[in-house]
Design an enzyme around this catalytic site. Structure first.
Site, PDB file in Angstrom:
ATOM      1  N   CYS A 162     -23.804   3.498   0.223  1.00  0.00           N
ATOM      2  CA  CYS A 162     -25.418   3.933  -0.200  1.00  0.00           C
ATOM      3  C   CYS A 162     -25.131   4.546  -1.609  1.00  0.00           C
ATOM      4  O   CYS A 162     -26.087   4.897  -2.278  1.00  0.00           O
ATOM      5  CB  CYS A 162     -25.446   5.405   0.511  1.00  0.00           C
ATOM      6  SG  CYS A 162     -25.038   5.002   2.097  1.00  0.00           S
ATOM      7  N   HIS A 302     -30.455  12.554  -3.297  1.00  0.00           N
ATOM      8  CA  HIS A 302     -30.197  11.513  -2.225  1.00  0.00           C
ATOM      9  C   HIS A 302     -30.766  11.661  -0.932  1.00  0.00           C
ATOM     10  O   HIS A 302     -31.102  10.773  -0.439  1.00  0.00           O
ATOM     11  CB  HIS A 302     -28.431  11.565  -2.267  1.00  0.00           C
ATOM     12  CG  HIS A 302     -27.955  10.361  -1.207  1.00  0.00           C
ATOM     13  ND1 HIS A 302     -28.025   9.168  -1.685  1.00  0.00           N
ATOM     14  CD2 HIS A 302     -27.150  10.264  -0.209  1.00  0.00           C
ATOM     15  CE1 HIS A 302     -27.579   8.329  -0.603  1.00  0.00           C
ATOM     16  NE2 HIS A 302     -26.847   9.110   0.177  1.00  0.00           N
ATOM     17  N   GLU A 313     -25.699  18.759   0.168  1.00  0.00           N
ATOM     18  CA  GLU A 313     -26.249  18.323  -1.323  1.00  0.00           C
ATOM     19  C   GLU A 313     -27.272  19.647  -1.844  1.00  0.00           C
ATOM     20  O   GLU A 313     -27.088  19.821  -3.154  1.00  0.00           O
ATOM     21  CB  GLU A 313     -27.337  17.119  -1.187  1.00  0.00           C
ATOM     22  CG  GLU A 313     -27.649  16.597  -2.824  1.00  0.00           C
ATOM     23  CD  GLU A 313     -28.687  15.307  -2.615  1.00  0.00           C
ATOM     24  OE1 GLU A 313     -29.239  14.827  -1.494  1.00  0.00           O
ATOM     25  OE2 GLU A 313     -28.996  14.637  -3.609  1.00  0.00           O
ATOM     26  N   LYS A 334     -36.389   9.100   0.102  1.00  0.00           N
ATOM     27  CA  LYS A 334     -36.028   8.541   1.504  1.00  0.00           C
ATOM     28  C   LYS A 334     -36.878   8.855   2.571  1.00  0.00           C
ATOM     29  O   LYS A 334     -36.952   8.362   3.575  1.00  0.00           O
ATOM     30  CB  LYS A 334     -34.562   8.660   1.945  1.00  0.00           C
ATOM     31  CG  LYS A 334     -33.502   7.902   0.807  1.00  0.00           C
ATOM     32  CD  LYS A 334     -31.916   8.081   1.208  1.00  0.00           C
ATOM     33  CE  LYS A 334     -31.100   7.383   0.196  1.00  0.00           C
ATOM     34  NZ  LYS A 334     -31.145   8.216  -1.137  1.00  0.00           N
ATOM     35  N   HIS A 339     -33.630   4.838   4.371  1.00  0.00           N
ATOM     36  CA  HIS A 339     -32.371   4.671   3.372  1.00  0.00           C
ATOM     37  C   HIS A 339     -31.891   3.034   3.450  1.00  0.00           C
ATOM     38  O   HIS A 339     -31.532   2.292   4.095  1.00  0.00           O
ATOM     39  CB  HIS A 339     -31.144   5.419   4.121  1.00  0.00           C
ATOM     40  CG  HIS A 339     -29.958   5.577   3.269  1.00  0.00           C
ATOM     41  ND1 HIS A 339     -29.996   5.108   2.138  1.00  0.00           N
ATOM     42  CD2 HIS A 339     -28.915   6.212   3.146  1.00  0.00           C
ATOM     43  CE1 HIS A 339     -28.815   5.442   1.505  1.00  0.00           C
ATOM     44  NE2 HIS A 339     -27.934   6.186   2.245  1.00  0.00           N
ATOM     45  N   PHE A 399     -20.933   6.379   1.907  1.00  0.00           N
ATOM     46  CA  PHE A 399     -19.871   6.715   2.855  1.00  0.00           C
ATOM     47  C   PHE A 399     -18.698   6.232   2.294  1.00  0.00           C
ATOM     48  O   PHE A 399     -18.588   5.148   1.617  1.00  0.00           O
ATOM     49  CB  PHE A 399     -20.170   5.578   4.127  1.00  0.00           C
ATOM     50  CG  PHE A 399     -21.037   5.933   5.201  1.00  0.00           C
ATOM     51  CD1 PHE A 399     -21.503   7.351   5.367  1.00  0.00           C
ATOM     52  CD2 PHE A 399     -21.665   5.150   5.972  1.00  0.00           C
ATOM     53  CE1 PHE A 399     -22.559   7.882   6.268  1.00  0.00           C
ATOM     54  CE2 PHE A 399     -22.548   5.569   6.918  1.00  0.00           C
ATOM     55  CZ  PHE A 399     -22.925   6.882   7.001  1.00  0.00           C
TER      56      PHE A 399
END
Lengths: 413, 78
Positions: A162, A302, A313, A334, A339, A399
């Site tokens: 990502c 994010h 975050e 998002k 995403h 990830f």
């Protein structure tokens, strides 16, 4: 060291097939999430995604070429074509060996992989297409953009799940900063909405199961979030060395001044506790930018809408910025489109540049009840917020524990 | 010439060329713009359509539409 500016942008997202449509939708807080149309989801637990609509790449590009490229590359070509036109750059006039292409993709040609693998299982190895490998490899985005526009500078693809798009832009920034190229075509592309990938992400328990309310499913930083929503899309940015851009009279959206990249070294999918890796990533980007932390006005998060990402975050932002955290303006792109994995960092970079240009920050959709870790953080919800942005950062966390932060600055001599 | 029609349709579909360019003399690479991967895909399409197997050695000799048609006519004769 060279200064690096952005002179062209192009996007294709679940809420629009160009920059203007996408940006208008973001400002209106329009969701691009819906029930999946591309295939039958009867046997899938998750039935929603952010799909690009009315996309006919063969109308813009040679159908023979389109046939031998994956949808991931189609989306990339579409966005790149808009970005190149927007930058008004005629590549014929310049040394092509100094024009690079660095585009990120988390997974690459999933559509091709699945189709050919099904043929392989059902009909044997002799029926597998000779185009399987070139269509499937994630680097064909950068490869084909260079073939189509005849660009011969540094050329590769970044793969960090990502964060792929943000890493691509970061590398493009460095390539120009260190003098390896005058121009880099950069960004990210992803086409992951396939039956096989949906099953994989769903079985990780990573995806929202709010099938009955697709538009309310992506709830970044909300207490009632239950996972992210898979989405497809692409964004391309034209980065140029400042003097090169000036000489050709290019319009300038903004300047990239910092890139931070760190690793969690923690877990294959879960982020490090308290977003420790993300905090250091932001810290590095701001350090390279050479500004003070309290000069940052806006953070494009994010914000995936997953349990751990959003919680950590938010903690990372508060831990890094301290007292200044409450003065930051934040949002999560998002929440509207889901995403887009390897494209996300690039789409969000475009969002930051448009926010700087127009002096407005788009809302975060579905953020009704912020999680406790967000106490004291100022997320834009409801109407877009008018604000003058001097410095902004955008986070991308992938990830594997890959963290990337880009720092942008309003352009001034 | 039913077989020729089938062959031409496959070539038009795979290589995106206008039907009138697909003559018996036309060379796949020089005249019809195929590259090496296209020619592999074409051979696979012929195998599929005519339900036969073409060895790599035989396939390499089929560099024109005419040679492919003659080969396929020969192989499909019962």
């Amino acid at each position: 060291m060279n200064r690096v500016v952005i002179t062209g942008i192009g996007v294709i997202t679940p809420v629009g097939n160009d920059v203007k449509t996408t940006w208008d939708s973001f400002l209106k807080g329009k969701s691009g999430i819906d029930t999946i149309r591309a295939f039958d989801t009867s046997n899938h637990t998750v039935k929603i995604a952010g799909e690009v609509k009315d996309f006919e790449p063969e109308k813009k590009f040679d159908p023979k070429i389109i046939k031998r490229l994956d949808r991931c590359v189609h989306l990339c070509l579409w966005a790149t074509s808009e970005a190149v036109a927007d930058a008004q750059i005629d590549f014929n006039k310049y040394d092509r060996t100094q024009i690079g292409v660095i585009i990120g993709s988390g997974i690459g040609g999933l559509h091709t992989w699945e189709r050919e693998h099904t043929k392989f299982i059902e009909r044997g190895p002799a029926r597998v297409s000779p185009f399987l490998i070139p269509m499937m490899i994630p680097d064909m985005t950068s490869g084909y953009v260079a073939i189509h526009w005849g660009l011969k500078g540094p050329n590769y693809t970044t793969i960090s799940a990502c964060a792929s798009g943000a890493h691509a832009i970061g590398d493009a920034f460095r390539a120009i900063k260190y003098g390896d190229a005058n121009v880099v075509v950069t960004g990210g592309s992803e086409a992951p909405v396939t039956p096989f990938a949906l099953a994989g992400f769903s079985n990780m328990r990573a995806l929202s199961r709010r099938n009955d309310e697709p538009q309310k499913a992506s709830r970044s930083f909300d207490v009632n979030r239950d996972g992210f929503i898979m989405a497809e899309g692409a964004a391309t940015l034209i980065l140029e060395e400042l003097e090169f851009a000036r000489k050709r009279g290019a319009k300038i959206y903004g300047e990239i001044v910092g890139f931070g990249a760190t690793g969690d070294g923690h877990h294959i999918t879960a982020p490090a506790p308290e977003g420790e890796g993300a905090r250091r990533s932001m810290e590095r980007a701001i350090k390279e930018a050479g500004c003070r932390k309290d000069e940052i006005n806006y953070v494009n998060t994010h914000g995936t809408s997953t349990e751990l990402n959003d919680k950590f975050e938010a903690m990372a932002i508060k831990n890094l910025f301290g007292d200044h955290a409450k003065k930051l303006i934040l949002n999560a792109t998002k929440s509207m489109i889901g995403h887009t994995l390897g494209a996300a960092g690039a789409i969000e970079a475009v969002v930051v540049l448009l926010s700087i240009r127009d002096g407005v920050v788009h809302p975060t959709l579905n953020l009704k009840e912020p999680l406790p870790e967000c106490n004291g953080l100022d997320f834009v919800t409801g109407d877009p917020r008018k604000v003058t942005i001097d410095y902004a950062i955008s986070n991308s966390l992938g990830f594997g524990g890959h963290n990337a932060t880009l720092c942008f600055k309003r352009f001034s001599d | 010439m039913a077989l020729f029609d089938d062959v031409r349709n496959i070539i038009v579909e795979q290589l995106h060329v206008p039907p009138e360019k697909v003559t018996l003399e036309a060379k796949f690479i020089e005249d019809l713009g195929a590259d090496s991967l296209d020619t592999v895909e074409l051979i696979m399409a012929f195998e599929e359509k005519f339900n036969l197997q073409i060895s790599e050695e035989e396939a390499q000799k089929l560099d024109t539409v005419g040679k492919a048609v003659t080969y396929l006519e020969d192989k499909t004769k019962t």
